[in-house]
Design a protein around this motif. Structure first.
Motif, PDB file in Angstrom:
ATOM      1  N   ALA A   1       0.833  -1.204   0.000  1.00  0.00           N
ATOM      2  CA  ALA A   1       0.000   0.000   0.000  1.00  0.00           C
ATOM      3  C   ALA A   1       0.867   1.254   0.000  1.00  0.00           C
ATOM      4  O   ALA A   1       0.523   2.259  -0.630  1.00  0.00           O
ATOM      5  CB  ALA A   1      -0.930  -0.002   1.212  1.00  0.00           C
ATOM      6  N   LEU A   2       2.003   1.212   0.696  1.00  0.00           N
ATOM      7  CA  LEU A   2       2.930   2.333   0.662  1.00  0.00           C
ATOM      8  C   LEU A   2       3.444   2.577  -0.747  1.00  0.00           C
ATOM      9  O   LEU A   2       3.556   3.716  -1.198  1.00  0.00           O
ATOM     10  CB  LEU A   2       4.106   2.052   1.596  1.00  0.00           C
ATOM     11  CG  LEU A   2       3.943   2.435   3.068  1.00  0.00           C
ATOM     12  CD1 LEU A   2       5.126   1.903   3.857  1.00  0.00           C
ATOM     13  CD2 LEU A   2       3.819   3.917   3.235  1.00  0.00           C
ATOM     14  N   ALA A   3       3.768   1.507  -1.442  1.00  0.00           N
ATOM     15  CA  ALA A   3       4.269   1.637  -2.805  1.00  0.00           C
ATOM     16  C   ALA A   3       3.203   2.166  -3.748  1.00  0.00           C
ATOM     17  O   ALA A   3       3.516   2.811  -4.744  1.00  0.00           O
ATOM     18  CB  ALA A   3       4.780   0.283  -3.304  1.00  0.00           C
ATOM     19  N   ALA A   4       1.935   1.906  -3.435  1.00  0.00           N
ATOM     20  CA  ALA A   4       0.850   2.377  -4.292  1.00  0.00           C
ATOM     21  C   ALA A   4       0.623   3.877  -4.154  1.00  0.00           C
ATOM     22  O   ALA A   4       0.041   4.497  -5.043  1.00  0.00           O
ATOM     23  CB  ALA A   4      -0.440   1.628  -3.957  1.00  0.00           C
ATOM     24  N   ASN A   5       1.068   4.475  -3.033  1.00  0.00           N
ATOM     25  CA  ASN A   5       0.887   5.906  -2.817  1.00  0.00           C
ATOM     26  C   ASN A   5       2.188   6.487  -2.253  1.00  0.00           C
ATOM     27  O   ASN A   5       2.246   6.914  -1.100  1.00  0.00           O
ATOM     28  CB  ASN A   5      -0.278   6.154  -1.853  1.00  0.00           C
ATOM     29  CG  ASN A   5      -0.693   7.614  -1.817  1.00  0.00           C
ATOM     30  OD1 ASN A   5      -0.213   8.430  -2.596  1.00  0.00           O
ATOM     31  ND2 ASN A   5      -1.575   7.946  -0.908  1.00  0.00           N
ATOM     32  N   PRO A   6       3.244   6.522  -3.072  1.00  0.00           N
ATOM     33  CA  PRO A   6       4.556   6.926  -2.565  1.00  0.00           C
ATOM     34  C   PRO A   6       4.638   8.388  -2.154  1.00  0.00           C
ATOM     35  O   PRO A   6       5.567   8.777  -1.453  1.00  0.00           O
ATOM     36  CB  PRO A   6       5.494   6.619  -3.740  1.00  0.00           C
ATOM     37  CG  PRO A   6       4.620   6.677  -4.941  1.00  0.00           C
ATOM     38  CD  PRO A   6       3.282   6.165  -4.504  1.00  0.00           C
ATOM     39  N   GLY A   7       3.680   9.219  -2.575  1.00  0.00           N
ATOM     40  CA  GLY A   7       3.736  10.640  -2.243  1.00  0.00           C
ATOM     41  C   GLY A   7       3.161  10.987  -0.894  1.00  0.00           C
ATOM     42  O   GLY A   7       3.184  12.156  -0.493  1.00  0.00           O
ATOM     43  N   CYS A   8       2.634  10.010  -0.155  1.00  0.00           N
ATOM     44  CA  CYS A   8       1.986  10.295   1.126  1.00  0.00           C
ATOM     45  C   CYS A   8       3.012  10.222   2.259  1.00  0.00           C
ATOM     46  O   CYS A   8       3.363   9.143   2.728  1.00  0.00           O
ATOM     47  CB  CYS A   8       0.836   9.319   1.379  1.00  0.00           C
ATOM     48  SG  CYS A   8      -0.140   9.757   2.845  1.00  0.00           S
ATOM     49  N   LYS A   9       3.479  11.376   2.719  1.00  0.00           N
ATOM     50  CA  LYS A   9       4.429  11.420   3.824  1.00  0.00           C
ATOM     51  C   LYS A   9       3.774  10.964   5.120  1.00  0.00           C
ATOM     52  O   LYS A   9       4.436  10.408   5.996  1.00  0.00           O
ATOM     53  CB  LYS A   9       4.975  12.834   3.985  1.00  0.00           C
ATOM     54  CG  LYS A   9       5.868  13.298   2.851  1.00  0.00           C
ATOM     55  CD  LYS A   9       6.435  14.671   3.143  1.00  0.00           C
ATOM     56  CE  LYS A   9       7.369  15.114   2.019  1.00  0.00           C
ATOM     57  NZ  LYS A   9       7.945  16.455   2.304  1.00  0.00           N
ATOM     58  N   ARG A  10       2.462  11.201   5.237  1.00  0.00           N
ATOM     59  CA  ARG A  10       1.762  10.835   6.472  1.00  0.00           C
ATOM     60  C   ARG A  10       1.816   9.334   6.694  1.00  0.00           C
ATOM     61  O   ARG A  10       2.186   8.865   7.770  1.00  0.00           O
ATOM     62  CB  ARG A  10       0.322  11.329   6.409  1.00  0.00           C
ATOM     63  CG  ARG A  10      -0.506  11.028   7.664  1.00  0.00           C
ATOM     64  CD  ARG A  10      -1.887  11.653   7.553  1.00  0.00           C
ATOM     65  NE  ARG A  10      -1.803  13.106   7.451  1.00  0.00           N
ATOM     66  CZ  ARG A  10      -2.848  13.891   7.176  1.00  0.00           C
ATOM     67  NH1 ARG A  10      -4.038  13.360   6.955  1.00  0.00           N
ATOM     68  NH2 ARG A  10      -2.691  15.206   7.109  1.00  0.00           N
ATOM     69  N   ARG A  11       1.473   8.567   5.668  1.00  0.00           N
ATOM     70  CA  ARG A  11       1.495   7.116   5.828  1.00  0.00           C
ATOM     71  C   ARG A  11       2.914   6.607   5.992  1.00  0.00           C
ATOM     72  O   ARG A  11       3.171   5.680   6.777  1.00  0.00           O
ATOM     73  CB  ARG A  11       0.822   6.447   4.634  1.00  0.00           C
ATOM     74  CG  ARG A  11       0.965   4.934   4.675  1.00  0.00           C
ATOM     75  CD  ARG A  11      -0.171   4.196   4.062  1.00  0.00           C
ATOM     76  NE  ARG A  11      -0.137   2.806   4.501  1.00  0.00           N
ATOM     77  CZ  ARG A  11      -1.078   1.923   4.274  1.00  0.00           C
ATOM     78  NH1 ARG A  11      -2.172   2.287   3.637  1.00  0.00           N
ATOM     79  NH2 ARG A  11      -0.975   0.690   4.703  1.00  0.00           N
ATOM     80  N   ALA A  12       3.865   7.199   5.260  1.00  0.00           N
ATOM     81  CA  ALA A  12       5.253   6.756   5.384  1.00  0.00           C
ATOM     82  C   ALA A  12       5.747   6.915   6.813  1.00  0.00           C
ATOM     83  O   ALA A  12       6.389   6.016   7.369  1.00  0.00           O
ATOM     84  CB  ALA A  12       6.136   7.551   4.425  1.00  0.00           C
ATOM     85  N   LEU A  13       5.447   8.049   7.432  1.00  0.00           N
ATOM     86  CA  LEU A  13       5.907   8.281   8.793  1.00  0.00           C
ATOM     87  C   LEU A  13       5.190   7.378   9.789  1.00  0.00           C
ATOM     88  O   LEU A  13       5.814   6.761  10.656  1.00  0.00           O
ATOM     89  CB  LEU A  13       5.696   9.743   9.171  1.00  0.00           C
ATOM     90  CG  LEU A  13       6.103  10.119  10.594  1.00  0.00           C
ATOM     91  CD1 LEU A  13       7.604   9.928  10.788  1.00  0.00           C
ATOM     92  CD2 LEU A  13       5.694  11.542  10.925  1.00  0.00           C
ATOM     93  N   LEU A  14       3.854   7.284   9.680  1.00  0.00           N
ATOM     94  CA  LEU A  14       3.095   6.493  10.644  1.00  0.00           C
ATOM     95  C   LEU A  14       3.448   5.014  10.550  1.00  0.00           C
ATOM     96  O   LEU A  14       3.611   4.335  11.575  1.00  0.00           O
ATOM     97  CB  LEU A  14       1.597   6.702  10.417  1.00  0.00           C
ATOM     98  CG  LEU A  14       1.070   8.116  10.703  1.00  0.00           C
ATOM     99  CD1 LEU A  14      -0.418   8.212  10.372  1.00  0.00           C
ATOM    100  CD2 LEU A  14       1.317   8.513  12.144  1.00  0.00           C
ATOM    101  N   ASP A  15       3.572   4.495   9.335  1.00  0.00           N
ATOM    102  CA  ASP A  15       3.940   3.085   9.188  1.00  0.00           C
ATOM    103  C   ASP A  15       5.382   2.846   9.613  1.00  0.00           C
ATOM    104  O   ASP A  15       5.708   1.828  10.246  1.00  0.00           O
ATOM    105  CB  ASP A  15       3.736   2.630   7.744  1.00  0.00           C
ATOM    106  CG  ASP A  15       2.286   2.301   7.440  1.00  0.00           C
ATOM    107  OD1 ASP A  15       1.484   2.264   8.392  1.00  0.00           O
ATOM    108  OD2 ASP A  15       1.943   2.094   6.267  1.00  0.00           O
ATOM    109  N   GLY A  16       6.265   3.777   9.270  1.00  0.00           N
ATOM    110  CA  GLY A  16       7.655   3.624   9.663  1.00  0.00           C
ATOM    111  C   GLY A  16       7.833   3.664  11.168  1.00  0.00           C
ATOM    112  O   GLY A  16       8.707   2.990  11.718  1.00  0.00           O
TER     113      GLY A  16
END
Length: 388
Positions: free
Chosen positions: A50-65
């Motif tokens: 899902a992260l790869a499907a929306n690489p421009g979302c910093k919010r998800r990248a930070l929360l998942d990371g």
């Protein structure tokens, strides 16, 4: 001796000690964002896809990371999402997978043999190593050993639910593909078994795309093991097994995941740099679900998001992000294709103003197209009124 800060205190403004490893600094920073008493939520292949499907979302990248439980966060924000697979679909999927792997994987190997265009009869003498071990770390080590032994033997092997490890943001994520097949030439093939139907040889494009992104995550994890295994190579083609038409009989298709693998690798590289995103947050920001809804709303809004309707099927925070996008009149709420076509026009109000000739440069192709569309609409409405 290094002094440890109590977990309940705010994040310090002073830099970490120079002798503290970067990975330790990152883990400490992410723990502060989660909350002092909140255990990290492990990432799985679906989340990474899902992260790869929306690489421009910093919010998800930070929360998942950071390992934030987005479901608990969405509930605390007052926007819970009915997310996940129904019990009926889960049981149906398990039953279908058991049928595909029955009799030592005879049917699965037939589908693989047919899908890859192999000559001769499907392989009969297929090793099925025991992958049982204590804990995910033990299972990952046992899987790596089984892959090396199968490759060295020069025969066919079927690994049922192997455990793979992939480093994400400085921490291991444990992934469990449906199966991995080892070929006699040392090639490793990922097998993904899904319960959605394949009708007349094709399946829903969105679901196939999601399966391909998920398989690409497994391919990346396998490449880590293959790099330390003589004679091993991970195939870029995966076997997607689905029910045929409206029956429960399995059929298969070979999917090339090179593009998805490249996108996922770039996104994982971006995840390893989430300290840059975290460094831009206001002092004391936390996503601890024990905080008030107002505090959490402020914290979440401090991280830029890239909402699109596709998020509703892949992210627990989608309803919250959708409400915010609609309130702001963001064109992204209308879909990624619309957002891409409108270029620098990011709000619905701005689009309407440009179409009315009140804003924007008429020489801009996007503005010119909107003016032309508005003129055509006006002509059509005038013609409709005249016909009455």
């Amino acid at each position: 001796m290094q002094q440890h800060r109590p977990a309940h205190l705010p994040r310090p403004t002073s830099p970490p000690p120079r002798d503290e490893p970067q990975a330790v600094t990152l883990r400490r920073r992410l723990a502060e964002l989660r909350g002092p008493a909140v255990a990290p939520r492990p990432l799985d292949a679906r989340a990474l896809a899902a992260l790869a499907a929306n690489p421009g979302c910093k919010r998800r990248a930070l929360l998942d990371g950071a390992g934030v439980d987005k479901g608990a966060l969405a509930t605390a924000l007052g926007s819970p999402a009915a997310f996940g697979q129904s019990q009926f679909a889960f049981m149906r999927g398990n039953a279908f997978e058991a049928r595909v792997k029955a009799d030592g994987g005879t049917e699965l190997m037939r589908l693989l043999h047919q899908g890859f265009g192999e000559s001769g009869e499907p392989p009969r003498d297929v090793a099925t190593p025991d992958l049982a071990a204590a804990g995910p770390e033990g299972r990952a080590a046992r899987t790596a050993l089984a892959l090396r032994e199968a490759t060295a033997s020069g025969g066919w092997a079927l690994l049922d639910h192997p455990m793979l490890a992939l480093e994400v943001a400085g921490s291991p994520a444990y992934l469990e593909p449906d199966a991995v097949v080892v070929h006699p030439d040392g090639t490793w093939t990922v097998v993904e078994i899904k319960s959605f139907p394949m009708i007349d040889g094709s399946a829903d494009a969105a679901k196939v795309g999601a399966a391909a992104r998920q398989s690409a995550v497994y391919v990346l994890a396998l490449e880590k093991v293959a790099a330390a295994t003589d004679g091993a190579a991970v195939g870029h083609r995966v076997l997607l097994v689905c029910p045929k038409d409206f029956s429960n009989l399995p059929t298969a298709s070979v999917v090339d995941v090179r593009k998805q693998r490249a996108v996922t690798r770039r996104q994982l590289t971006r995840l390893t740099r989430i300290e840059d995103i975290a460094g831009a947050l206001p002092e004391g920001t936390t996503f601890d679900p024990e905080c008030s809804a107002e505090e959490l709303d402020t914290a979440v809004e401090s991280v830029p998001a890239a909402y699109a309707p596709e998020c509703l099927a892949a992210c627990e925070l989608a309803f919250h992000c959708r409400a915010k996008a609609r309130a702001a009149g963001a064109v992204g709420a209308l879909g990624r294709s619309v957002r891409g076509e409108l270029g620098g026009l990011t709000t619905v109000a701005g689009v309407l103003a440009a179409a009315a000739g009140k804003e924007g440069d008429p020489a801009d192709p996007t503005v010119a197209a909107l003016l032309r569309a508005a003129a055509l609409r006006a002509e059509a409405l005038e013609g409709s009124t005249a016909c009455r």
